[in-house]
Each structure stands twice: as C-alpha cells, then as structure tokens.
Design a protein around this motif. Sequence first.
Motif, PDB file in Angstrom:
ATOM      1  N   GLN A   6       0.805  -1.209   0.000  1.00 26.63           N
ATOM      2  CA  GLN A   6       0.000   0.000   0.000  1.00 26.63           C
ATOM      3  C   GLN A   6       0.842   1.266   0.000  1.00 26.63           C
ATOM      4  O   GLN A   6       1.973   1.281   0.501  1.00 26.63           O
ATOM      5  N   CYS A  22      -2.671   0.429  -3.954  1.00 23.42           N
ATOM      6  CA  CYS A  22      -2.257  -0.889  -3.496  1.00 23.42           C
ATOM      7  C   CYS A  22      -1.684  -1.618  -4.704  1.00 23.42           C
ATOM      8  O   CYS A  22      -2.413  -1.902  -5.656  1.00 23.42           O
ATOM      9  N   TRP A  37     -11.483  -2.924   0.117  1.00 22.13           N
ATOM     10  CA  TRP A  37     -10.822  -1.959   0.998  1.00 22.13           C
ATOM     11  C   TRP A  37     -11.537  -1.959   2.336  1.00 22.13           C
ATOM     12  O   TRP A  37     -12.773  -1.979   2.393  1.00 22.13           O
ATOM     13  N   ILE A  70     -13.840   2.859  -5.463  1.00 23.10           N
ATOM     14  CA  ILE A  70     -12.862   1.789  -5.626  1.00 23.10           C
ATOM     15  C   ILE A  70     -12.618   1.576  -7.114  1.00 23.10           C
ATOM     16  O   ILE A  70     -13.547   1.651  -7.925  1.00 23.10           O
ATOM     17  N   LYS A  72      -9.518  -0.222 -10.156  1.00 19.72           N
ATOM     18  CA  LYS A  72      -8.291  -0.982 -10.362  1.00 19.72           C
ATOM     19  C   LYS A  72      -7.800  -0.770 -11.774  1.00 19.72           C
ATOM     20  O   LYS A  72      -8.579  -0.620 -12.706  1.00 19.72           O
ATOM     21  N   CYS A  96      -5.989  -2.652   2.007  1.00 26.37           N
ATOM     22  CA  CYS A  96      -6.517  -3.298   0.811  1.00 26.37           C
ATOM     23  C   CYS A  96      -6.462  -4.808   1.038  1.00 26.37           C
ATOM     24  O   CYS A  96      -5.657  -5.295   1.840  1.00 26.37           O
TER      25      CYS A  96
END
Length: 125
Positions: A6, A22, A37, A70, A72, A96
Amino acid sequence: QIQLVQSGGGSVQAGGTLRLSCSASGFGYTENVRIGWFRQAPGKEREGLASIIHDGTTMYAESVKGRFTISKDNAKSTLMLTMLNLKPEDTAMYYCAAGGSWLKLSLYPTDYVYWGQGTQVSVSS
C-alpha cells in the motif's frame, strides 16, 4: 509469492481528498481477483468499505457511498481507493485486500485471503 503493498494516506482536514493505492503482485491477472478496501479504528472492528470484482461491479458501505470510489488498473496491477469529502470519523488504518471468490462482492474481512500492510488516514475537523 502474492503480495499487496500500500501507499498513500496521510493527514487532511475535513472535506479534503486522499487517494490510496495498493500494488498487487503474484496474482497473474488482477482482473480475475476480488478486491476490497477496509478500515479499522482503535478499539473497533475492521469495517468493509468497498469491493470490486472481475467485471467492474462494485459495492460500498453506506458510510462511504457517494464519497469513496474503488477502482483498479489491471494493466498496472494497481488497486485504488479515492476518498472525497473526508470526515473526522473516517480516521482509521486502511487496508486493501484480495482473494476469495472473484465472482462475488463482499465487505466481510473473512472472505479475503491477502492483505496489505495498512496505511493511516487522519482527518481533522
């Protein structure tokens, strides 16, 4: 070896913004991994905040819905939590997490296998 590292966090005033990252390694393809999370304040249980699965579907706790996002980046194997309009009650250690069924969202800590080292978020009034 699977690892979550993180970064981000820190101290802000109420109403401020922070972004947590993360970095995931060892998974192969993060798009096939459930990500979550969590946070834990002193004396309190670990609280699920947000979850995302393979198709981008997300889930949020009521306490952060509309303020936290959130996301990614599968190409970079990086997981993010963007936090807007922070409040003093958001002060906690943030984590995370990854693993478990990548087809099902979850805000339960016991549904996750791998954890980051944690990063402190402090919000002053």
